[in-house]
Design a protein around this motif. Sequence first.
Motif, mmCIF file in Angstrom:
data_model
loop_
_atom_site.group_PDB
_atom_site.id
_atom_site.type_symbol
_atom_site.label_atom_id
_atom_site.label_comp_id
_atom_site.label_asym_id
_atom_site.label_seq_id
_atom_site.Cartn_x
_atom_site.Cartn_y
_atom_site.Cartn_z
ATOM 1 N N HIS A 101 -9.599 -0.757 0.743
ATOM 2 C CA HIS A 101 -10.989 -0.568 0.325
ATOM 3 C C HIS A 101 -11.906 -0.611 1.533
ATOM 4 O O HIS A 101 -11.628 -1.321 2.519
ATOM 5 N N ASP B 203 -12.455 3.027 -2.723
ATOM 6 C CA ASP B 203 -10.999 3.002 -2.573
ATOM 7 C C ASP B 203 -10.567 4.148 -1.655
ATOM 8 O O ASP B 203 -10.763 5.325 -2.002
ATOM 9 N N GLN C 1 -4.117 -1.721 -2.394
ATOM 10 C CA GLN C 1 -5.075 -0.679 -2.027
ATOM 11 C C GLN C 1 -5.692 -0.967 -0.655
ATOM 12 O O GLN C 1 -5.562 -2.067 -0.117
ATOM 13 N N VAL D 79 0.851 -1.202 0.000
ATOM 14 C CA VAL D 79 0.000 0.000 0.000
ATOM 15 C C VAL D 79 0.884 1.248 0.000
ATOM 16 O O VAL D 79 0.673 2.186 -0.776
ATOM 17 N N THR E 258 -7.374 4.273 -0.340
ATOM 18 C CA THR E 258 -5.923 4.098 -0.241
ATOM 19 C C THR E 258 -5.202 5.389 0.111
ATOM 20 O O THR E 258 -4.339 5.411 1.006
ATOM 21 N N GLU E 259 -5.553 6.465 -0.589
ATOM 22 C CA GLU E 259 -4.816 7.714 -0.366
ATOM 23 C C GLU E 259 -5.007 8.220 1.061
ATOM 24 O O GLU E 259 -4.074 8.743 1.672
#
Length: 168
Positions: A74, A80, A72, A66, A82-83
């Motif tokens: 979720h 999503d 990712q 990641v 991830t950020e």
Amino acid sequence: MLTILVSGCLGGAPLRFNETGVPVSSPIWQRWASEGRLVSLCPELAVGFPVPRPPAEIVGGSAADVLDGRAQVHEASGRDVTELFQAAAQHAVDKALQAGVGLAILVDGSPTCGSTYVHDGTFTGVTVAGRGVAAEALRRRGIPVFPHYDLDRAAAALAEKERQHGNG
Ligand code: SF4
């Protein structure tokens, strides 16, 4: 005196996705608290997640993947996030470095804070060995991470660090 980064929900504050906290009754914890060592942070709340929030799991790889953009995070709906989890991990590192912590004690099993296991990305309750994203980021910066049920081992590591630093 070295400080300790701790998951914000440790001690019972109901910050987890399901609005629960993780109580701690250990005398070690109480001593650290009275010494003013505990630096509390919920990385997920720090980047804007609410309480309660949907469960999230790492999919397609490990926490290291990641951080490196190869897997990712979720939510159960498939959203999503991830950020946001990468940002939460960076926030934990920034806070740890700013506070000069000697180590971190984090709630195991979390996609952010897990230090020995996480869920497998299928949202079926299955767990696998691994770390959460913030725990992995801390480890990469040389900050040892211990699970919340292993305070004896964390205390020994802290004492050893303070001995090495002449800081006891
Ligand atoms: S992200 Fe970490 S500190 Fe925040 S609720 Fe989850 S386990 Fe606790």
